[in-house]
Enzyme design. Structure first.
Site, PDB file in Angstrom:
ATOM      1  CB  CYS A  48       3.257  -7.160  -6.460  1.00  0.00           C
ATOM      2  SG  CYS A  48       4.255  -6.273  -5.452  1.00  0.00           S
ATOM      3  NE  ARG A  54       0.462  -8.510  -4.233  1.00  0.00           N
ATOM      4  CZ  ARG A  54      -0.329  -8.501  -5.269  1.00  0.00           C
ATOM      5  NH1 ARG A  54      -1.284  -9.488  -5.715  1.00  0.00           N
ATOM      6  NH2 ARG A  54      -0.484  -7.340  -5.976  1.00  0.00           N
ATOM      7  CG  ASP A 156      -2.151  -5.906  -3.191  1.00  0.00           C
ATOM      8  OD1 ASP A 156      -1.416  -6.080  -2.057  1.00  0.00           O
ATOM      9  OD2 ASP A 156      -2.080  -4.946  -3.817  1.00  0.00           O
TER      10      ASP A 156
END
Length: 188
Positions: A48, A54, A156
């Site tokens: 990420c 994440r 996100d």
């Protein structure tokens, strides 16, 4: 209506980007990022932007679900050695995962090797990876395409509500379980 958008997509931008990514999957350009030749895969690498929300969640979840291959993670624009995001650690606890000891790794401090399956959260990560994977035998996939229902974008959660973190992590959990299961079935 606003609460639904905030809880499910973080904000209007997240909703719009999710719709556009889904269209790209449905129309075909992203289909290739949902296909893996498991015979070539030697390591699962979750990616990420910052490696603080994440990708560490997916990384530790894959370990928890006994991935049959080595598992790692890194960020495309981070500082190596930083702790996971506090909200990410808190919400990960709801999933019985401990991110307390996670430290970030920046792409500049990570060695991508042949056989890596680079598992990204969103399409712009694919473009950011291009310069780093030239002439390497790696595959790239969008993690959300293993979620049911599919999400070509796992927006996100950084700096968004705890509720959206939970939604995002729930999608990641479903995707990782399906991805790890598919990997295990292919490798056995």
């Amino acid at each position: 209506m606003m609460n639904v958008i905030v809880n499910q997509f973080a904000n209007h931008r997240g909703l719009i980007r999710t719709i556009l990514a889904d269209l790209m999957w449905r129309l075909g350009p992203y289909r290739q990022y949902g296909e893996v030749d498991w015979n070539r895969v030697k390591r699962l690498v979750f990616i990420c932007q910052g490696n603080i929300c994440r990708s560490p969640f997916a990384h530790y979840l894959a370990l928890e679900h006994k991935a049959v291959l080595p598992v790692d993670s890194f960020g495309l624009a981070t500082t190596t050695g930083v702790s996971a995001n506090e909200t990410a650690k808190d919400v990960a606890g709801d999933f019985q995962l401990d991110l307390e000891h996670h430290l970030t790794t920046d792409i500049s401090d990570f060695t991508i090797t042949d056989g890596d399956l680079l598992i990204v959260m969103e399409d712009r990560h694919i473009k950011q990876l291009d310069a780093h994977i030239t002439n390497q035998d790696v595959q790239v996939c969008l993690l959300g395409l293993w979620c049911r229902p599919r999400f070509a974008l796992l927006y996100d959660p950084f700096s968004h509500s705890r509720e959206y973190f939970s939604t995002c992590f729930n999608r990641i959990e479903r995707a990782v379980i399906n991805l790890v299961t598919e990997c295990q079935n292919a490798k056995n």
